[in-house]
Design an enzyme around this catalytic site. Structure first.
Site, PDB file in Angstrom:
ATOM      1  N   ARG A 261       0.849  -1.200   0.000  1.00  0.00           N
ATOM      2  CA  ARG A 261       0.000   0.000   0.000  1.00  0.00           C
ATOM      3  C   ARG A 261       0.882   1.247   0.000  1.00  0.00           C
ATOM      4  NH1 ARG A 261      -3.825  -3.201   3.440  1.00  0.00           N
ATOM      5  NH2 ARG A 261      -2.496  -2.861   5.232  1.00  0.00           N
ATOM      6  N   PHE A 277     -11.532  -4.088  -5.292  1.00  0.00           N
ATOM      7  CA  PHE A 277     -11.545  -4.887  -4.060  1.00  0.00           C
ATOM      8  C   PHE A 277     -10.916  -4.052  -2.937  1.00  0.00           C
ATOM      9  CE2 PHE A 277     -10.809  -7.656  -7.761  1.00  0.00           C
ATOM     10  CZ  PHE A 277     -11.903  -8.502  -7.712  1.00  0.00           C
ATOM     11  N   SER A 300     -17.632  -5.095  -3.158  1.00  0.00           N
ATOM     12  CA  SER A 300     -19.011  -5.590  -3.116  1.00  0.00           C
ATOM     13  C   SER A 300     -19.609  -5.473  -1.718  1.00  0.00           C
ATOM     14  CB  SER A 300     -19.046  -7.049  -3.580  1.00  0.00           C
ATOM     15  OG  SER A 300     -18.168  -7.815  -2.789  1.00  0.00           O
ATOM     16  N   ASP A 349      -6.748  -6.300  -6.018  1.00  0.00           N
ATOM     17  CA  ASP A 349      -6.376  -7.108  -4.841  1.00  0.00           C
ATOM     18  C   ASP A 349      -7.564  -7.980  -4.429  1.00  0.00           C
ATOM     19  OD1 ASP A 349      -5.028  -8.103  -2.653  1.00  0.00           O
ATOM     20  OD2 ASP A 349      -5.524  -6.403  -1.356  1.00  0.00           O
ATOM     21  N   CYS A 389      -3.772 -13.741  -3.513  1.00  0.00           N
ATOM     22  CA  CYS A 389      -3.481 -14.270  -2.159  1.00  0.00           C
ATOM     23  C   CYS A 389      -3.904 -15.733  -2.079  1.00  0.00           C
ATOM     24  CB  CYS A 389      -4.173 -13.416  -1.092  1.00  0.00           C
ATOM     25  SG  CYS A 389      -5.962 -13.399  -1.242  1.00  0.00           S
TER      26      CYS A 389
END
Ligand code: SAH
Length: 445
Positions: A261, A277, A300, A349, A389
């Site tokens: 980040r 995301f 979402s 991400d 991930c």
């Protein structure tokens, strides 16, 4: 069978246990439906050896343990001597009866046991856990990580020698996640030790991941020690994030992306940024502070977006440079393409599409889809920060998927950086699964 090189320092003791004889005895007693003569598999520190149940592996199935991989799959087990309960500590032996490890047994999981220790003399007790936890804390201190943040992963499961145990710190609150029967069995001991060594105002348990069901464990969510303060915050590289410990995802925040980040923040000046995301706004806030012209963030989860907007306010950042969409990223990217929107920096991400290799094919299609669209939305010279991930997607496979996406998008792209989880998420060399987070920074021509 070939004699394997002993792992423990109690070689003379183990050799006296007579490899081949032991195996024959196990086979014979199995045929007769009896328990094999357990005195052949004794341990010097466990008193009466016959009182100790244990796991005996199939021939040749000790190999991964000899490489110190800490999982024992149920299919590798020849025989379970005694009736251990889930969470009990049991010795694991090869087919010849040689000691391999002490492990936490789980009757209900595909991973039937996870190794606590490779040393036969080890006693798995409060002192053992205190030492392991103290070690993990010392490692973080050595790395100087608290210069960057008051949030940190203190214990990273297998990679810290504590399979199934995750502990994250958010200021003076600890969040503990017990992912398997071993730590579940030692829950109170672990909480006592964490309280003693870290003196938090609260230890909160988030043992409510879906993985718990695969382990045959009930979900649990609540304070274990102390009371959860109303507001929990993490301050990361000077940016404040509200952390929803009780209801947020994972333990409330994604500590693993901290350094990535920060990198995004340093490259965002005057850019139009798209953060897909976005969860509680991690990459978005860094981009805003880094001088982005505009940041469009998509997730979402309405709750996550609300928290993200609150985090923008909390940091006094310019909300007029933000745009938020509560949407499925797969649809949203198509709409942006149809609207001919363009960005200079895009972050993808997504959540774990492939928890294990069995999901790799389906997940590959999903990764390719979003990355292809991401490439199409970039202006020439733009940067794509793309992550996976998924434990089930290797570094190589991820890179191949991204190469395929660029090809189909008709862009030439270079990898300018390869990224991983932050240093408080170490990877044990013998447990490559620990390297679940992989990221690529790509620059399109
Ligand atoms: N980048 C974030 C962490 C992302 S976690 C950070 O730095 O904190 C993954 C996020 O994806 C979650 O917030 C989840 O709500 C969201 N998500 C999952 N599936 C999604 C989908 N199909 N469309 C949009 N968001 C989704």
């Amino acid at each position: 069978m070939s004699q394997t090189k002993p792992r423990s320092s109690s070689t003379p003791h183990r050799q006296s246990q007579g490899g081949k004889d032991f195996r024959k005895r196990v086979q014979r007693s199995k045929q007769q439906g009896q328990t094999p003569a357990r005195q052949t598999a004794s341990s010097p520190r466990t008193g009466n050896p016959a009182a100790r149940p244990g796991i005996i592996l199939k021939a040749e199935r000790e190999k991964s343990l000899l490489r110190r991989h800490p999982w024992i799959f149920s299919g590798a087990i020849e025989y379970i001597d005694g009736k251990p309960a889930s969470g009990d500590t049991v010795p694991v032996r090869d087919a010849a009866g040689n000691f391999l490890a002490w492990a936490a047994y789980n009757a209900d999981s595909q991973i039937a046991a996870r190794v606590w220790s490779w040393r036969e003399q080890e006693v798995i007790d409060q002192t053992f856990f205190r030492n392991r936890i103290a070690n993990a804390l010392a490692a973080r201190r050595t790395l100087g990580l608290d210069r960057d943040s008051n949030g940190m992963r203190l214990i990273h499961g297998e990679s810290d020698g504590l399979p199934g145990l995750i502990v994250d710190r958010y200021g003076d609150v600890l969040v503990m996640q017990l992912g398997s029967a071993g730590p579940e069995h030692w829950r109170d001991t672990l909480a006592d030790i964490l309280q003693e060594l870290c003196a938090p105002v609260c230890i909160y348990e988030r043992s409510d991941s879906d993985g718990r069901e695969l382990e045959g464990l009930p979900k649990r969510n609540g304070a274990v020690r102390g009371t959860l303060p109303e507001n929990v915050e993490v301050v990361e590289h000077g940016i404040r994030f509200t952390v929803d410990v009780a209801e947020g995802q994972k333990t409330g925040y994604y500590l693993d992306q901290r350094d990535n980040r920060a990198l995004t923040g340093t490259l965002a000046q005057d850019k139009d940024v798209l953060n897909c995301f976005c969860y509680t706004g991690g990459f978005s806030l860094y981009a805003l502070r880094g001088g982005a012209k505009l940041v469009l963030s998509i997730d979402s989860s309405q709750e996550a977006l609300q928290l993200a907007q609150r985090n923008v306010e909390l940091n006094g950042l310019d909300a007029s440079r933000t745009e938020w969409q509560c949407a499925d990223v797969f649809d949203a990217l198509r709409k942006l393409r149809d609207q001919n929107r363009k960005f200079d920096l895009i972050v993808l991400d997504p959540p774990k599409f492939a928890p294990t290799a069995a999901f790799a094919e389906k997940a590959s299609r999903a990764y390719k889809d979003i990355n292809l669209l991401g490439f199409k939305l970039l202006r020439p010279g733009g940067l794509l920060f793309t992550y996976s991930c998924s434990g089930g997607i290797s570094d190589d496979l991820f890179q191949k998927i991204i190469a395929g996406a660029a090809l189909d998008a008709g862009v030439d792209a270079q990898i300018v950086r390869k990224l991983h989880a932050a240093a408080d998420h170490p990877v044990l060399l013998s447990f490559p699964e620990g390297a679940y987070l992989k990221g690529l920074v790509l620059r399109v021509a």
